[in-house]
Design a protein around this motif. Structure first.
Motif, PDB file in Angstrom:
ATOM      1  N   ALA A 102       3.198 -12.572   8.678  1.00 11.92           N
ATOM      2  CA  ALA A 102       3.723 -12.959   9.397  1.00 11.92           C
ATOM      3  C   ALA A 102       5.291 -13.986   8.584  1.00 11.92           C
ATOM      4  O   ALA A 102       5.617 -14.099   7.080  1.00 11.92           O
ATOM      5  CB  ALA A 102       2.599 -13.731   9.116  1.00 11.92           C
ATOM      6  N   ASP A 103       6.436 -13.832   9.443  1.00 12.64           N
ATOM      7  CA  ASP A 103       7.598 -14.635   8.741  1.00 12.64           C
ATOM      8  C   ASP A 103       8.337 -13.762   8.198  1.00 12.64           C
ATOM      9  O   ASP A 103       9.381 -14.307   7.224  1.00 12.64           O
ATOM     10  CB  ASP A 103       7.503 -16.289   8.703  1.00 12.64           C
ATOM     11  CG  ASP A 103       7.333 -16.332   9.658  1.00 12.64           C
ATOM     12  OD1 ASP A 103       7.057 -16.970  10.899  1.00 12.64           O
ATOM     13  OD2 ASP A 103       6.923 -18.565   9.528  1.00 12.64           O
ATOM     14  N   GLY A 104       7.845 -12.526   8.274  1.00 10.11           N
ATOM     15  CA  GLY A 104       8.446 -11.226   6.664  1.00 10.11           C
ATOM     16  C   GLY A 104       7.590 -11.631   6.240  1.00 10.11           C
ATOM     17  O   GLY A 104       8.467 -11.098   5.140  1.00 10.11           O
ATOM     18  N   GLN A 105       6.305 -12.276   5.940  1.00 10.33           N
ATOM     19  CA  GLN A 105       6.100 -12.300   4.573  1.00 10.33           C
ATOM     20  C   GLN A 105       4.416 -11.306   4.751  1.00 10.33           C
ATOM     21  O   GLN A 105       4.074 -12.211   5.449  1.00 10.33           O
ATOM     22  CB  GLN A 105       5.798 -13.689   4.154  1.00 10.33           C
ATOM     23  CG  GLN A 105       6.998 -14.214   3.744  1.00 10.33           C
ATOM     24  CD  GLN A 105       7.759 -13.451   2.833  1.00 10.33           C
ATOM     25  OE1 GLN A 105       7.308 -13.398   1.304  1.00 10.33           O
ATOM     26  NE2 GLN A 105       9.602 -14.147   3.140  1.00 10.33           N
ATOM     27  N   GLN A 106       3.963 -10.570   3.832  1.00  9.79           N
ATOM     28  CA  GLN A 106       2.544 -10.428   3.496  1.00  9.79           C
ATOM     29  C   GLN A 106       1.559 -11.498   3.345  1.00  9.79           C
ATOM     30  O   GLN A 106       1.777 -12.319   2.923  1.00  9.79           O
ATOM     31  CB  GLN A 106       2.696  -9.561   2.861  1.00  9.79           C
ATOM     32  CG  GLN A 106       3.512  -8.338   2.812  1.00  9.79           C
ATOM     33  CD  GLN A 106       3.425  -8.029   1.683  1.00  9.79           C
ATOM     34  OE1 GLN A 106       2.749  -8.043   0.610  1.00  9.79           O
ATOM     35  NE2 GLN A 106       3.773  -5.883   1.215  1.00  9.79           N
ATOM     36  N   VAL A 107       0.725 -11.728   4.162  1.00  4.31           N
ATOM     37  CA  VAL A 107      -0.242 -13.693   3.742  1.00  4.31           C
ATOM     38  C   VAL A 107      -1.657 -13.407   3.696  1.00  4.31           C
ATOM     39  O   VAL A 107      -2.369 -13.857   3.483  1.00  4.31           O
ATOM     40  CB  VAL A 107      -0.451 -14.327   5.249  1.00  4.31           C
ATOM     41  CG1 VAL A 107       1.722 -14.881   5.242  1.00  4.31           C
ATOM     42  CG2 VAL A 107      -0.408 -13.778   6.512  1.00  4.31           C
ATOM     43  N   ALA A 108      -1.217 -11.598   4.159  1.00  9.68           N
ATOM     44  CA  ALA A 108      -3.497 -11.493   4.075  1.00  9.68           C
ATOM     45  C   ALA A 108      -4.203  -9.883   4.732  1.00  9.68           C
ATOM     46  O   ALA A 108      -3.183  -9.116   4.672  1.00  9.68           O
ATOM     47  CB  ALA A 108      -4.450 -12.196   5.706  1.00  9.68           C
ATOM     48  N   GLY A 109      -4.548  -9.937   4.057  1.00  8.45           N
ATOM     49  CA  GLY A 109      -5.168  -8.207   4.023  1.00  8.45           C
ATOM     50  C   GLY A 109      -6.744  -7.875   4.426  1.00  8.45           C
ATOM     51  O   GLY A 109      -7.306  -8.916   4.804  1.00  8.45           O
ATOM     52  N   VAL A 110      -6.799  -6.476   5.054  1.00  2.99           N
ATOM     53  CA  VAL A 110      -7.998  -5.750   5.125  1.00  2.99           C
ATOM     54  C   VAL A 110      -7.972  -4.968   4.554  1.00  2.99           C
ATOM     55  O   VAL A 110      -7.903  -4.321   4.868  1.00  2.99           O
ATOM     56  CB  VAL A 110      -8.220  -5.548   6.997  1.00  2.99           C
ATOM     57  CG1 VAL A 110      -9.674  -5.066   7.268  1.00  2.99           C
ATOM     58  CG2 VAL A 110      -7.651  -6.952   7.432  1.00  2.99           C
ATOM     59  N   MET A 111      -8.934  -4.832   3.742  1.00  2.50           N
ATOM     60  CA  MET A 111      -8.993  -3.597   3.099  1.00  2.50           C
ATOM     61  C   MET A 111     -10.522  -2.707   3.630  1.00  2.50           C
ATOM     62  O   MET A 111     -11.822  -3.366   4.306  1.00  2.50           O
ATOM     63  CB  MET A 111      -9.451  -4.120   1.629  1.00  2.50           C
ATOM     64  CG  MET A 111     -10.364  -2.741   0.760  1.00  2.50           C
ATOM     65  SD  MET A 111     -11.046  -3.213  -0.586  1.00  2.50           S
ATOM     66  CE  MET A 111      -9.552  -3.716  -1.644  1.00  2.50           C
ATOM     67  N   ASP A 112     -10.925  -1.691   3.927  1.00  4.37           N
ATOM     68  CA  ASP A 112     -12.473  -0.801   4.156  1.00  4.37           C
ATOM     69  C   ASP A 112     -13.061  -0.889   3.695  1.00  4.37           C
ATOM     70  O   ASP A 112     -12.789  -0.623   2.019  1.00  4.37           O
ATOM     71  CB  ASP A 112     -11.917   0.217   4.627  1.00  4.37           C
ATOM     72  CG  ASP A 112     -12.725   1.618   5.355  1.00  4.37           C
ATOM     73  OD1 ASP A 112     -13.961   1.631   5.022  1.00  4.37           O
ATOM     74  OD2 ASP A 112     -12.249   2.686   5.970  1.00  4.37           O
ATOM     75  N   ALA A 113     -14.116  -1.839   3.358  1.00  2.00           N
ATOM     76  CA  ALA A 113     -14.755  -1.580   2.407  1.00  2.00           C
ATOM     77  C   ALA A 113     -16.160  -0.740   2.663  1.00  2.00           C
ATOM     78  O   ALA A 113     -17.310  -1.258   3.124  1.00  2.00           O
ATOM     79  CB  ALA A 113     -15.635  -2.954   2.678  1.00  2.00           C
ATOM     80  N   THR A 114     -15.674   0.067   2.386  1.00  2.46           N
ATOM     81  CA  THR A 114     -17.521   1.582   2.508  1.00  2.46           C
ATOM     82  C   THR A 114     -17.880   0.728   0.991  1.00  2.46           C
ATOM     83  O   THR A 114     -18.753   1.915   1.039  1.00  2.46           O
ATOM     84  CB  THR A 114     -16.421   2.636   2.034  1.00  2.46           C
ATOM     85  OG1 THR A 114     -14.987   2.855   1.548  1.00  2.46           O
ATOM     86  CG2 THR A 114     -15.656   3.330   3.228  1.00  2.46           C
ATOM     87  N   PHE A 115     -17.673   0.667   0.053  1.00  2.00           N
ATOM     88  CA  PHE A 115     -18.113   0.253  -1.306  1.00  2.00           C
ATOM     89  C   PHE A 115     -19.277  -0.811  -0.859  1.00  2.00           C
ATOM     90  O   PHE A 115     -20.433  -0.867  -1.902  1.00  2.00           O
ATOM     91  CB  PHE A 115     -17.018  -0.079  -2.317  1.00  2.00           C
ATOM     92  CG  PHE A 115     -16.471  -1.383  -1.611  1.00  2.00           C
ATOM     93  CD1 PHE A 115     -16.382  -2.767  -2.069  1.00  2.00           C
ATOM     94  CD2 PHE A 115     -15.182  -1.576  -1.217  1.00  2.00           C
ATOM     95  CE1 PHE A 115     -16.041  -3.985  -1.585  1.00  2.00           C
ATOM     96  CE2 PHE A 115     -14.034  -2.729  -0.690  1.00  2.00           C
ATOM     97  CZ  PHE A 115     -14.670  -3.635  -1.023  1.00  2.00           C
TER      98      PHE A 115
END
Length: 259
Positions: free
Chosen positions: A180-193
């Motif tokens: 957002a606005d050229g910045q990394q603001v959040a993440g989604v991780m594949d939570a197979t763990f």
């Protein structure tokens, strides 16, 4: 000290703690992070406003149901909370609390994505959300652990209009970031763990000058440690919980800035 006036559309905007013991938790976070706090009046059901360096950083409320665990809630920005709620239904999510006005300071809703993660919706008016980011004692990162990774990413793109960037796409590490606005603001991780039966869930990270010292402060004031401090490709991290059991992460701000 960077001050954010308003969150970008769809980005994390606010955090609050649902607690069984607001008085104790107010003192805990003040002692660990140096936050000051103000208890509002009856019209806001005595909601607690935490401030860091004089700026709004998070909130605290008594949880509505004692059977619920203490937990931190994460809210995403919406330009129109009612429209967002309608998109949640259309995208296969569940509306837990429909859009409602909060005494003129904003509109809020609470929803659940198709993989089971709960997330708040905040349409800001007078209350603009968290004002300080990426500092010691302030929120630093927000992350969804998703049991149905592709479905989760598609949901947040459709409902909150996320622009995304894939940063990992292997069975060992699958990760997508919100931009957002050229910045990394959040993440989604594949939570197979995650163990069977554990739904997707959101986490947030608080920045620290010294993760190990902060862990010791948390122990001293009655909190617990879910993950001892360790060095990772993303800096020194630790998983902790307050005395009520609400979990969150710690990260070293110097490690992030040096990447």
């Amino acid at each position: 000290m960077p001050i954010r006036e308003i969150a970008p559309s769809g980005a994390p905007i606010w955090f609050d703690l649902s607690s069984s013991d607001p008085d104790r938790m107010s003192e805990f976070y003040a002692s660990v992070f140096g936050w000051t706090y103000e208890v509002t009046g009856k019209e806001f059901e005595h909601y607690v406003m935490f401030r860091h360096q004089g700026q709004d950083v998070a909130g605290l409320m008594r949880k509505p149901d004692e059977a619920m665990p203490d937990a931190w809630n994460i809210y995403l920005q919406s330009d129109d909370a009612e429209a967002t709620v309608n998109k949640v239904r259309a995208a296969g999510g569940t509306v837990i609390m429909p859009s409602m006005d909060v005494n003129g300071i904003g509109n809020m809703a609470f929803v659940q994505d198709p993989a089971g993660a709960f997330v708040g919706v905040w349409e800001p008016k007078l209350h603009k959300g968290t004002q300080i980011w990426n500092e010691a004692g302030a929120p630093f990162w927000v992350e969804l652990h998703a049991t149905e990774f592709n479905r989760a990413v598609a949901f947040y793109v459709e409902v909150f209009g996320w622009d995304t960037q894939v940063t990992g796409d292997s069975d060992e590490f699958r990760y997508t970031m919100q931009i957002a606005d050229g910045q990394q603001v959040a993440g989604v991780m594949d939570a197979t763990f995650l163990p069977p039966g554990v739904p997707s869930n959101w986490h947030f990270y608080v920045g620290c000058d010294d993760v190990d010292a902060t862990v010791e402060l948390i122990r001293k004031h009655g909190g617990s440690i879910n993950m001892e401090p360790e060095d990772t490709p993303f800096g020194r991290l630790a998983g902790v919980a307050d005395p009520g059991g609400a979990g969150f992460m710690l990260t070293s701000i110097s490690d992030w800035r040096n990447q």
